[in-house]
Design a protein around this motif. Structure first.
Motif, short mmCIF file in Angstrom:
data_model
loop_
_atom_site.label_atom_id
_atom_site.label_comp_id
_atom_site.label_asym_id
_atom_site.label_seq_id
_atom_site.Cartn_x
_atom_site.Cartn_y
_atom_site.Cartn_z
N SER A 17 60.81 86.37 -6.23
CA SER A 17 59.84 87.43 -6.51
C SER A 17 58.80 87.54 -5.39
N ALA A 18 58.39 88.78 -5.12
CA ALA A 18 57.38 89.06 -4.10
C ALA A 18 55.98 88.91 -4.70
N PRO A 19 54.95 88.72 -3.85
CA PRO A 19 53.57 88.65 -4.34
C PRO A 19 53.23 89.91 -5.16
N PRO A 20 52.40 89.81 -6.19
CA PRO A 20 51.67 88.61 -6.64
C PRO A 20 52.46 87.73 -7.62
N PHE A 21 53.77 87.97 -7.71
CA PHE A 21 54.61 87.23 -8.66
C PHE A 21 55.36 86.08 -7.97
N ASP A 22 54.93 85.75 -6.77
CA ASP A 22 55.64 84.79 -5.95
C ASP A 22 55.64 83.39 -6.54
N PHE A 24 58.76 82.25 -8.29
CA PHE A 24 59.70 81.96 -9.38
C PHE A 24 59.17 82.50 -10.70
N ASN A 25 58.89 83.82 -10.71
CA ASN A 25 58.43 84.45 -11.94
C ASN A 25 59.58 84.63 -12.91
N LEU A 26 59.39 84.19 -14.16
CA LEU A 26 60.44 84.29 -15.17
C LEU A 26 60.05 85.21 -16.32
N GLY A 27 58.91 85.89 -16.18
CA GLY A 27 58.48 86.85 -17.20
C GLY A 27 58.97 88.25 -16.86
N ASP A 28 59.56 88.95 -17.84
CA ASP A 28 60.10 90.29 -17.59
C ASP A 28 59.16 91.40 -18.05
N GLY A 31 55.39 93.36 -14.73
CA GLY A 31 55.38 94.34 -13.66
C GLY A 31 56.20 93.95 -12.45
N ASP A 32 56.87 92.82 -12.51
CA ASP A 32 57.73 92.37 -11.42
C ASP A 32 59.01 93.20 -11.38
N ASN A 33 59.66 93.19 -10.22
CA ASN A 33 60.94 93.87 -10.08
C ASN A 33 61.96 93.23 -11.02
N PRO A 34 62.57 94.01 -11.92
CA PRO A 34 63.51 93.43 -12.89
C PRO A 34 64.66 92.68 -12.23
N SER A 35 65.11 93.14 -11.07
CA SER A 35 66.22 92.45 -10.41
C SER A 35 65.79 91.07 -9.92
N ALA A 36 64.53 90.95 -9.50
CA ALA A 36 64.02 89.66 -9.06
C ALA A 36 63.92 88.70 -10.25
N VAL A 37 63.43 89.20 -11.38
CA VAL A 37 63.34 88.36 -12.58
C VAL A 37 64.73 87.92 -13.01
N GLY A 38 65.67 88.85 -13.00
CA GLY A 38 67.04 88.50 -13.36
C GLY A 38 67.63 87.45 -12.45
N ALA A 39 67.37 87.57 -11.14
CA ALA A 39 67.87 86.59 -10.19
C ALA A 39 67.22 85.22 -10.43
N ASN A 40 65.93 85.22 -10.75
CA ASN A 40 65.24 83.96 -11.03
C ASN A 40 65.79 83.29 -12.28
N PRO A 224 47.16 90.54 -11.83
CA PRO A 224 48.49 90.28 -12.40
C PRO A 224 49.19 89.11 -11.69
N THR A 225 50.03 88.43 -12.46
CA THR A 225 50.74 87.29 -11.91
C THR A 225 52.02 87.06 -12.71
N GLY A 226 52.79 86.05 -12.30
CA GLY A 226 54.06 85.77 -12.97
C GLY A 226 53.89 84.86 -14.16
N ARG A 227 55.02 84.39 -14.66
CA ARG A 227 55.03 83.50 -15.82
C ARG A 227 55.92 82.29 -15.56
N LEU A 228 55.45 81.15 -16.01
CA LEU A 228 56.23 79.92 -16.02
C LEU A 228 57.19 79.96 -17.20
N ALA A 229 58.23 79.15 -17.14
CA ALA A 229 59.11 78.99 -18.30
C ALA A 229 59.13 77.52 -18.70
N SER A 230 59.08 77.27 -19.99
CA SER A 230 59.25 75.92 -20.54
C SER A 230 60.43 76.00 -21.50
#
Length: 235
Positions: A17-22, A24-28, A31-40, A224-230
């Motif tokens: 994912s590109a900034p500001p989601f840089d 390893f954003n795992l939240g869909d 506002g992140d690019n859906p293809s980046a989230v899917g790849a992550n 805005p920012t990304g999301r961690l996954a647990s």
């Protein structure tokens, strides 16, 4: 037969994912690019050694809904904040960026759960309701272990006085004072106290604060920012 319970929490590193989601954003839903989230998410499943469809994701809404799943889910489980399963190698995922991820498991009974416990959900009892769902599936409180993952710490979670009092009334042990001397909330302390009252004895708390640790996503610090996954699953 006792199963092996695995628990994993991601950091910001290792994704596309590109900034500001840089990166390893795992939240869909941020506002992140859906293809980046899917790849992550594909990268995560591969790193865990699980099939791409073996991770169950939620559309979290800060509620108290608990859903039991027994097989891979197409898409996401909608409008829920807790997942429970008795199925091996089915990973349950919660995404956070300050809220508390709660990963629970009973290795003897073969039941695991993942909970998204933000202020509203924790106040409304989503963690306790998840424990109740686990008990209905054969778990025993004394056999359940819990990990409270990275979240905003009390020293950085400033809230109005009336909100602190309201949460404390519903989730005793949550109220605290921030590093600035103002009313604050330590949700992990309140949840740990609640779990203890429910009969759990194996409760671990990840010491990391999402606001303080630049390796973690924090909505309060960076929105805005990304999301961690647990994630939690049984081998």
């Amino acid at each position: 037969m006792t199963v092996r319970i695995r628990r994993v929490t991601t950091t910001r590193a290792g994704g596309v994912s590109a900034p500001p989601f840089d990166t390893f954003n795992l939240g869909d839903h941020v506002g992140d690019n859906p293809s980046a989230v899917g790849a992550n998410r594909k990268r995560l499943a591969a790193a865990l050694g699980l099939g791409e469809n073996a991770v169950v994701w939620m559309n979290q809404v800060h509620g108290d809904q608990v859903v039991v799943v027994d097989e891979p889910v197409e898409g996401v489980v909608d409008k829920t904040d807790a997942l429970v399963t008795t199925t091996r190698r089915l990973a349950l995922a919660v995404v956070t960026a300050d809220c508390v991820p709660v990963l629970m498991g009973d290795a003897r009974a073969g039941v695991v759960a993942a909970v998204h416990a933000g202020r509203v959900g924790a106040q409304n009892g989503v963690v306790a309701k998840t424990v109740e769902a686990m008990l209905r599936l054969g778990a025993h409180a004394g056999d359940i272990s819990a990990l409270l993952g990275p979240a905003v710490s009390g020293r950085n979670y400033e809230v109005p006085e009336d909100m602190a009092a309201e949460v404390e009334a519903a989730l005793p042990g949550s109220r605290t004072t921030t590093s600035r001397g103002t009313p604050g909330l330590d949700l992990r302390a309140g949840i740990a106290r609640q779990l203890t009252a429910l009969g759990l004895t194996a409760i671990d708390i990840d010491p990391r604060c999402t606001v303080d640790d630049g390796n973690l996503f924090s909505h309060r610090r960076d929105a805005p920012t990304g999301r961690l996954a647990s994630l939690v699953w049984m081998e």
